[in-house]
Design an enzyme around this catalytic site. Structure first.
Site, mmCIF file in Angstrom:
data_model
loop_
_atom_site.group_PDB
_atom_site.id
_atom_site.type_symbol
_atom_site.label_atom_id
_atom_site.label_comp_id
_atom_site.label_asym_id
_atom_site.label_seq_id
_atom_site.Cartn_x
_atom_site.Cartn_y
_atom_site.Cartn_z
ATOM 1 N N TYR A 1 -1.256 8.136 -2.770
ATOM 2 C CA TYR A 1 -1.386 7.668 -4.143
ATOM 3 C C TYR A 1 -2.640 8.234 -4.817
ATOM 4 O O TYR A 1 -2.712 8.326 -6.029
ATOM 5 C CB TYR A 1 -1.519 6.132 -4.152
ATOM 6 C CG TYR A 1 -0.239 5.345 -4.177
ATOM 7 C CD1 TYR A 1 0.995 5.930 -3.874
ATOM 8 C CD2 TYR A 1 -0.266 3.992 -4.516
ATOM 9 C CE1 TYR A 1 2.164 5.169 -3.905
ATOM 10 C CE2 TYR A 1 0.900 3.229 -4.560
ATOM 11 C CZ TYR A 1 2.107 3.815 -4.252
ATOM 12 O OH TYR A 1 3.249 3.063 -4.297
ATOM 13 N N GLY A 2 -3.630 8.541 -3.996
ATOM 14 C CA GLY A 2 -4.981 8.812 -4.519
ATOM 15 C C GLY A 2 -5.145 10.061 -5.349
ATOM 16 O O GLY A 2 -6.207 10.288 -5.935
ATOM 17 N N CYS B 1 -11.119 2.463 0.011
ATOM 18 C CA CYS B 1 -9.698 2.759 0.249
ATOM 19 C C CYS B 1 -9.332 2.059 1.552
ATOM 20 O O CYS B 1 -10.091 2.123 2.524
ATOM 21 C CB CYS B 1 -9.483 4.266 0.381
ATOM 22 S SG CYS B 1 -7.838 4.716 0.986
ATOM 23 N N THR B 2 -8.191 1.403 1.570
ATOM 24 C CA THR B 2 -7.841 0.594 2.742
ATOM 25 C C THR B 2 -7.507 1.433 3.982
ATOM 26 O O THR B 2 -7.452 0.894 5.085
ATOM 27 C CB THR B 2 -6.654 -0.338 2.420
ATOM 28 O OG1 THR B 2 -5.581 0.446 1.879
ATOM 29 C CG2 THR B 2 -7.059 -1.404 1.419
ATOM 30 N N HIS B 3 -7.270 2.724 3.780
ATOM 31 C CA HIS B 3 -7.054 3.579 4.965
ATOM 32 C C HIS B 3 -8.354 3.823 5.738
ATOM 33 O O HIS B 3 -8.312 4.138 6.927
ATOM 34 C CB HIS B 3 -6.507 4.952 4.546
ATOM 35 C CG HIS B 3 -5.034 4.984 4.277
ATOM 36 N ND1 HIS B 3 -4.478 4.436 3.149
ATOM 37 C CD2 HIS B 3 -4.001 5.514 4.990
ATOM 38 C CE1 HIS B 3 -3.160 4.638 3.173
ATOM 39 N NE2 HIS B 3 -2.860 5.286 4.283
ATOM 40 N N ASP C 1 0.873 -1.177 0.000
ATOM 41 C CA ASP C 1 0.000 0.000 0.000
ATOM 42 C C ASP C 1 0.910 1.227 0.000
ATOM 43 O O ASP C 1 2.126 1.111 0.124
ATOM 44 C CB ASP C 1 -0.889 -0.020 1.261
ATOM 45 C CG ASP C 1 -1.851 1.169 1.294
ATOM 46 O OD1 ASP C 1 -2.351 1.573 0.229
ATOM 47 O OD2 ASP C 1 -2.094 1.715 2.394
ATOM 48 N N SER C 2 0.271 2.398 -0.060
ATOM 49 C CA SER C 2 1.064 3.624 0.047
ATOM 50 C C SER C 2 1.509 3.864 1.500
ATOM 51 O O SER C 2 2.484 4.568 1.735
ATOM 52 C CB SER C 2 0.227 4.807 -0.432
ATOM 53 O OG SER C 2 -0.928 4.939 0.387
ATOM 54 N N CYS D 1 -4.155 -1.864 -1.786
ATOM 55 C CA CYS D 1 -4.349 -0.493 -2.223
ATOM 56 C C CYS D 1 -5.366 -0.482 -3.356
ATOM 57 O O CYS D 1 -5.097 -0.993 -4.443
ATOM 58 C CB CYS D 1 -3.012 0.067 -2.698
ATOM 59 S SG CYS D 1 -3.151 1.688 -3.442
ATOM 60 N N ASN D 2 -6.519 0.091 -3.085
ATOM 61 C CA ASN D 2 -7.578 0.153 -4.105
ATOM 62 C C ASN D 2 -7.156 0.993 -5.304
ATOM 63 O O ASN D 2 -7.566 0.723 -6.426
ATOM 64 C CB ASN D 2 -8.836 0.793 -3.517
ATOM 65 C CG ASN D 2 -9.537 -0.104 -2.528
ATOM 66 O OD1 ASN D 2 -10.403 -0.877 -2.893
ATOM 67 N ND2 ASN D 2 -9.156 -0.030 -1.264
ATOM 68 N N THR D 3 -6.364 2.034 -5.040
ATOM 69 C CA THR D 3 -5.975 2.930 -6.131
ATOM 70 C C THR D 3 -5.136 2.164 -7.156
ATOM 71 O O THR D 3 -5.334 2.308 -8.371
ATOM 72 C CB THR D 3 -5.200 4.148 -5.565
ATOM 73 O OG1 THR D 3 -5.968 4.704 -4.486
ATOM 74 C CG2 THR D 3 -4.975 5.201 -6.611
ATOM 75 N N GLU E 1 -2.793 9.303 8.012
ATOM 76 C CA GLU E 1 -1.327 9.212 8.118
ATOM 77 C C GLU E 1 -0.772 10.197 9.151
ATOM 78 O O GLU E 1 0.304 9.989 9.691
ATOM 79 C CB GLU E 1 -0.672 9.424 6.746
ATOM 80 C CG GLU E 1 -0.949 8.301 5.748
ATOM 81 C CD GLU E 1 -0.150 7.012 6.007
ATOM 82 O OE1 GLU E 1 0.867 7.074 6.709
ATOM 83 O OE2 GLU E 1 -0.585 5.947 5.511
HETATM 84 N N1 DGL Z 1 -4.815 2.958 0.752
HETATM 85 C C1 DGL Z 1 -4.761 3.151 -0.652
HETATM 86 C C2 DGL Z 1 -6.071 2.834 -1.314
HETATM 87 O O1 DGL Z 1 -6.705 1.893 -0.896
HETATM 88 C C3 DGL Z 1 -4.048 4.404 -1.133
HETATM 89 C C4 DGL Z 1 -4.416 5.662 -0.489
HETATM 90 C C5 DGL Z 1 -3.565 6.843 -0.916
HETATM 91 O O2 DGL Z 1 -2.347 6.784 -0.770
HETATM 92 O O3 DGL Z 1 -4.135 7.830 -1.409
HETATM 93 O O4 DGL Z 1 -6.466 3.416 -2.276
#
Ligand code: DGL
Length: 284
Positions: free
Chosen positions: A54-55, A194-196, A22-23, A85-87, A162
């Protein structure tokens, strides 16, 4: 090859770790599910914290980051990649699968499959890149063409997580704004795109009526990983190695932030990813 040699090779294949990336700390929500559902597996977790979030990045960047991370993970002899990471899933999964010869699992399809069993008015909260890609809408409509889908890009959530501002009143204010259009549509199910975002569950749960179901694709990608490893005969039957936590940015920051979700302070390695040349078409 003798039977003994075949068995040794099989044992070696089983023992190899799963690569998860992931990011940042978002993928820990996937790691937790992997621990729960696949307790025998060794795992290498990579967080690309130097390049987070990443988003808000382009599809080209996300693809290139994915290539570099997977190339590095292959050097670490992983047997499978789980995109936490979904992105990366939304913008690069199909190309990465074409370019690398090992199983690469994404979150979106397993999440979509479960969401349509729970409800018919589905809200997706995701990074701006994932929301704009329409990856969730496409996956959901592929499995259930009559479902209705609303997607909201939530650019502030990942930086807030974060920075460990989970319980900051500002975070609640922002969440209220992101959820408003979904509440207006009377969704019955909310997908963490998004996994966050499962890290924000206490805040989100408070803002939504109790009848709304939450779908966390992390659970379902872990189930998919278990099924795939079983199918290819690579479930580990040996004791696992401790998880290796690796980052591209600050080790200390990742270690102290992760404590609340892992229950321990991980030892974190800093790694430099290999440079991977762009494909000929992209370098023009
Ligand atoms: N946690 C990641 C996701 O699921 C990336 C989030 C990010 O860095 O913007 O998309």
């Amino acid at each position: 090859m003798s039977n003994e040699q075949i068995l040794t090779l099989k044992a070696e294949a089983q023992r190899r770790p799963i690569g998860v990336f992931d990011s940042g700390v978002g993928g820990l929500t996937v790691l937790r599910e992997l621990y729960r559902q696949l307790p025998n597996e060794s795992i290498i977790y990579f967080a690309d914290t130097a390049r987070l979030p990443y988003g808000t990045r382009s599809a080209e960047e996300i693809l290139q980051f994915g290539r570099e991370i997977i190339s590095w993970m292959i050097q670490q002899e992983v047997k499978m990649i789980v995109l936490a990471c979904n992105t990366t899933d939304a913008l690069a999964l199909s190309t990465l699968r074409e370019e690398f010869d090992l199983p690469i699992l994404g979150l979106i399809l397993p999440g979509a499959r479960v969401a349509v069993q729970q409800g018919s008015r589905l809200g997706v909260i995701a990074t701006p890149a994932t929301a704009a890609s329409n990856a969730y809408r496409h996956a959901i409509l592929e499995v259930q063409p009559t479902a209705q889908v609303w997607q909201v890009g939530c650019p502030e959530f990942v930086p807030l997580v974060e920075q460990n501002r989970l319980y900051d009143p500002y975070t609640k204010e922002v969440a209220k704004q992101y959820l408003a259009p979904l509440l207006e549509q009377q969704i019955d199910t909310l997908i963490y795109g998004c996994t966050h975002y499962p890290h924000l569950a206490p805040v989100l749960r408070e803002l939504l009526p109790l009848h709304i179901w939450f779908v966390d694709p992390a659970k379902h990608v872990a189930t998919a990983a278990a099924q795939e490893l079983d199918l290819i005969g690579e479930l580990n039957t040996f004791p696992p190695l401790p998880t290796r936590f690796c980052v591209s940015g600050c080790q200390q920051q990742f270690a102290s932030l992760s404590l609340q979700w892992l229950g321990f302070t991980p030892a974190v390695e800093k790694v430099s990813l290999p440079t991977v040349a762009l494909s000929p078409l992209e370098s023009h």
